[in-house]
Design a protein around this motif. Structure first.
Motif, mmCIF file in Angstrom:
data_model
loop_
_atom_site.group_PDB
_atom_site.id
_atom_site.type_symbol
_atom_site.label_atom_id
_atom_site.label_comp_id
_atom_site.label_asym_id
_atom_site.label_seq_id
_atom_site.Cartn_x
_atom_site.Cartn_y
_atom_site.Cartn_z
ATOM 1 N N GLY A 91 0.785 -1.226 0.000
ATOM 2 C CA GLY A 91 0.000 0.000 0.000
ATOM 3 C C GLY A 91 0.819 1.280 0.000
ATOM 4 O O GLY A 91 0.269 2.376 -0.044
ATOM 5 N N PHE A 92 2.121 1.180 0.041
ATOM 6 C CA PHE A 92 3.003 2.350 0.080
ATOM 7 C C PHE A 92 3.539 2.620 -1.321
ATOM 8 O O PHE A 92 4.087 1.719 -1.968
ATOM 9 C CB PHE A 92 4.165 2.084 1.035
ATOM 10 N N THR A 93 3.372 3.844 -1.800
ATOM 11 C CA THR A 93 3.901 4.207 -3.122
ATOM 12 C C THR A 93 4.701 5.505 -3.012
ATOM 13 O O THR A 93 4.456 6.342 -2.140
ATOM 14 C CB THR A 93 2.773 4.414 -4.155
ATOM 15 N N GLU A 94 5.650 5.633 -3.916
ATOM 16 C CA GLU A 94 6.452 6.848 -4.035
ATOM 17 C C GLU A 94 6.487 7.226 -5.505
ATOM 18 O O GLU A 94 6.103 6.434 -6.367
ATOM 19 C CB GLU A 94 7.872 6.620 -3.511
ATOM 20 N N HIS A 95 6.995 8.412 -5.788
ATOM 21 C CA HIS A 95 7.021 8.880 -7.171
ATOM 22 C C HIS A 95 8.400 9.427 -7.516
ATOM 23 O O HIS A 95 9.021 10.113 -6.707
ATOM 24 C CB HIS A 95 5.963 9.960 -7.379
ATOM 25 N N GLY A 96 8.857 9.090 -8.713
ATOM 26 C CA GLY A 96 10.116 9.618 -9.218
ATOM 27 C C GLY A 96 11.311 9.253 -8.353
ATOM 28 O O GLY A 96 11.382 8.173 -7.790
ATOM 29 N N LEU A 97 12.240 10.169 -8.258
ATOM 30 C CA LEU A 97 13.458 9.943 -7.484
ATOM 31 C C LEU A 97 13.360 10.611 -6.115
ATOM 32 O O LEU A 97 14.297 11.251 -5.645
ATOM 33 C CB LEU A 97 14.679 10.447 -8.254
ATOM 34 N N GLN A 98 12.216 10.483 -5.501
ATOM 35 C CA GLN A 98 12.020 11.016 -4.161
ATOM 36 C C GLN A 98 12.140 9.878 -3.168
ATOM 37 O O GLN A 98 11.694 8.774 -3.466
ATOM 38 C CB GLN A 98 10.637 11.673 -4.048
ATOM 39 N N PRO A 99 12.709 10.035 -2.049
ATOM 40 C CA PRO A 99 13.308 11.250 -1.520
ATOM 41 C C PRO A 99 14.657 11.537 -2.184
ATOM 42 O O PRO A 99 15.427 10.619 -2.456
ATOM 43 C CB PRO A 99 13.475 10.943 -0.039
ATOM 44 N N ALA A 100 14.892 12.791 -2.452
ATOM 45 C CA ALA A 100 16.135 13.189 -3.101
ATOM 46 C C ALA A 100 17.124 13.624 -2.027
ATOM 47 O O ALA A 100 16.734 14.257 -1.061
ATOM 48 C CB ALA A 100 15.867 14.328 -4.075
ATOM 49 N N PRO A 101 18.357 13.342 -2.161
ATOM 50 C CA PRO A 101 19.070 12.594 -3.194
ATOM 51 C C PRO A 101 19.188 11.096 -2.877
ATOM 52 O O PRO A 101 19.818 10.355 -3.614
ATOM 53 C CB PRO A 101 20.451 13.243 -3.190
ATOM 54 N N GLN A 102 18.578 10.642 -1.772
ATOM 55 C CA GLN A 102 18.767 9.265 -1.329
ATOM 56 C C GLN A 102 18.334 8.233 -2.367
ATOM 57 O O GLN A 102 18.971 7.191 -2.510
ATOM 58 C CB GLN A 102 18.025 9.007 -0.005
ATOM 59 N N ALA A 103 17.255 8.504 -3.083
ATOM 60 C CA ALA A 103 16.765 7.530 -4.062
ATOM 61 C C ALA A 103 17.808 7.286 -5.150
ATOM 62 O O ALA A 103 18.136 6.137 -5.465
ATOM 63 C CB ALA A 103 15.448 8.006 -4.669
ATOM 64 N N LEU A 104 18.336 8.350 -5.705
ATOM 65 C CA LEU A 104 19.349 8.218 -6.756
ATOM 66 C C LEU A 104 20.629 7.585 -6.214
ATOM 67 O O LEU A 104 21.212 6.693 -6.861
ATOM 68 C CB LEU A 104 19.657 9.584 -7.379
ATOM 69 N N LEU A 105 21.057 8.004 -5.050
ATOM 70 C CA LEU A 105 22.274 7.433 -4.458
ATOM 71 C C LEU A 105 22.108 5.940 -4.181
ATOM 72 O O LEU A 105 23.035 5.152 -4.379
ATOM 73 C CB LEU A 105 22.643 8.179 -3.175
ATOM 74 N N SER A 106 20.920 5.556 -3.746
ATOM 75 C CA SER A 106 20.656 4.147 -3.482
ATOM 76 C C SER A 106 20.709 3.330 -4.774
ATOM 77 O O SER A 106 21.305 2.251 -4.817
ATOM 78 C CB SER A 106 19.286 4.000 -2.815
ATOM 79 N N ILE A 107 20.096 3.856 -5.831
ATOM 80 C CA ILE A 107 20.137 3.164 -7.132
ATOM 81 C C ILE A 107 21.581 3.004 -7.593
ATOM 82 O O ILE A 107 21.985 1.932 -8.057
ATOM 83 C CB ILE A 107 19.323 3.933 -8.195
ATOM 84 N N LEU A 108 22.372 4.067 -7.478
ATOM 85 C CA LEU A 108 23.773 4.007 -7.905
ATOM 86 C C LEU A 108 24.567 3.012 -7.070
ATOM 87 O O LEU A 108 25.388 2.252 -7.617
ATOM 88 C CB LEU A 108 24.409 5.397 -7.836
ATOM 89 N N ALA A 109 24.334 2.982 -5.764
ATOM 90 C CA ALA A 109 25.065 2.046 -4.895
ATOM 91 C C ALA A 109 24.707 0.603 -5.238
ATOM 92 O O ALA A 109 25.589 -0.259 -5.342
ATOM 93 C CB ALA A 109 24.758 2.339 -3.432
ATOM 94 N N GLU A 110 23.420 0.321 -5.438
ATOM 95 C CA GLU A 110 23.004 -1.047 -5.725
ATOM 96 C C GLU A 110 23.445 -1.484 -7.118
ATOM 97 O O GLU A 110 23.879 -2.629 -7.317
ATOM 98 C CB GLU A 110 21.490 -1.164 -5.539
ATOM 99 N N ALA A 111 23.369 -0.578 -8.091
ATOM 100 C CA ALA A 111 23.864 -0.900 -9.432
ATOM 101 C C ALA A 111 25.375 -1.107 -9.393
ATOM 102 O O ALA A 111 25.909 -1.999 -10.066
ATOM 103 C CB ALA A 111 23.492 0.207 -10.411
ATOM 104 N N GLY A 112 26.084 -0.311 -8.598
ATOM 105 C CA GLY A 112 27.532 -0.481 -8.436
ATOM 106 C C GLY A 112 27.862 -1.823 -7.828
ATOM 107 O O GLY A 112 28.826 -2.481 -8.241
ATOM 108 N N THR A 113 27.081 -2.252 -6.850
ATOM 109 C CA THR A 113 27.289 -3.574 -6.245
ATOM 110 C C THR A 113 27.173 -4.658 -7.307
ATOM 111 O O THR A 113 28.034 -5.535 -7.417
ATOM 112 C CB THR A 113 26.258 -3.825 -5.118
ATOM 113 N N LEU A 114 26.116 -4.591 -8.103
ATOM 114 C CA LEU A 114 25.903 -5.605 -9.143
ATOM 115 C C LEU A 114 26.993 -5.555 -10.212
ATOM 116 O O LEU A 114 27.451 -6.601 -10.691
ATOM 117 C CB LEU A 114 24.521 -5.435 -9.767
ATOM 118 N N LEU A 115 27.423 -4.356 -10.577
ATOM 119 C CA LEU A 115 28.487 -4.212 -11.575
ATOM 120 C C LEU A 115 29.799 -4.811 -11.065
ATOM 121 O O LEU A 115 30.472 -5.557 -11.783
ATOM 122 C CB LEU A 115 28.678 -2.742 -11.941
ATOM 123 N N LEU A 116 30.150 -4.519 -9.830
ATOM 124 C CA LEU A 116 31.395 -5.058 -9.269
ATOM 125 C C LEU A 116 31.327 -6.581 -9.116
ATOM 126 O O LEU A 116 32.320 -7.276 -9.344
ATOM 127 C CB LEU A 116 31.708 -4.394 -7.935
#
Length: 168
Positions: A91-116
């Motif tokens: 029942g919980f939804t969010e929109h876009g890259l909010q909360p900023a900047p944590q959403a974007l930083l989290s995506i980058l960290a997790e993608a970096g983990t997978l890339l490494l």
């Protein structure tokens, strides 16, 4: 120390750092208010705890099960992020890259983990018996080498040829 000798520890430390970074972001979001979101709040705390634990273990070594756990944590966080912006999570939804900047930083960290982890796996695969070959016109492709036959393999092969009557 050679470049190849530095790659394994650098990849291990980098993977631990990106995973710990994702954990830190989720821990901060939990402390900053997500703890009040039903079901999702405790999931943020769980994700942070598991991220920190796996990151600490990665600093000791990178056995396959631990690499799989790290990938699972990163994929789970990315999956939760995507679900919270599309169908919702409990029942919980969010929109876009909010909360900023944590959403974007989290995506980058997790993608970096997978890339490494992918880099680690590619290097490990290459070291286990894969070598370059030519594909004409100067191209390169990977060639798998079969393991060397042992004396037991050769005697088994000889015995099976005798038993079946095979003559080369």
């Amino acid at each position: 120390m050679t470049v190849g000798g530095l790659l394994a520890p650098a990849t291990r430390v980098g993977t631990a750092a990106t995973l710990a970074g994702s954990g830190y972001i989720h821990a901060r979001l939990y402390a900053d208010g997500y703890r009040f979101v039903h079901v999702v709040g405790p999931l943020f705390l769980l994700q942070a705890s598991v991220s920190f634990a796996v990151a600490a273990l990665l600093l000791i070594g990178m056995p396959p099960l631990l690499r799989l756990a790290a990938a699972g944590v990163a994929l789970g966080a990315l999956g939760g992020f995507a679900a919270s912006r599309t169908v919702g999570v409990f029942g919980f939804t969010e929109h876009g890259l909010q909360p900023a900047p944590q959403a974007l930083l989290s995506i980058l960290a997790e993608a970096g983990t997978l890339l490494l982890l992918a880099v680690w796996q590619a290097v490990a695969f290459r070291r286990r018996g894969v070598s370059g070959g030519s594909a004409g016109a100067g191209g390169r492709y990977l060639v798998l080498r079969p393991p060397a036959a042992t004396a037991a393999d050769r005697s088994l092969t000889t015995a099976s040829r005798v038993a079946t009557g095979f003559r080369p």
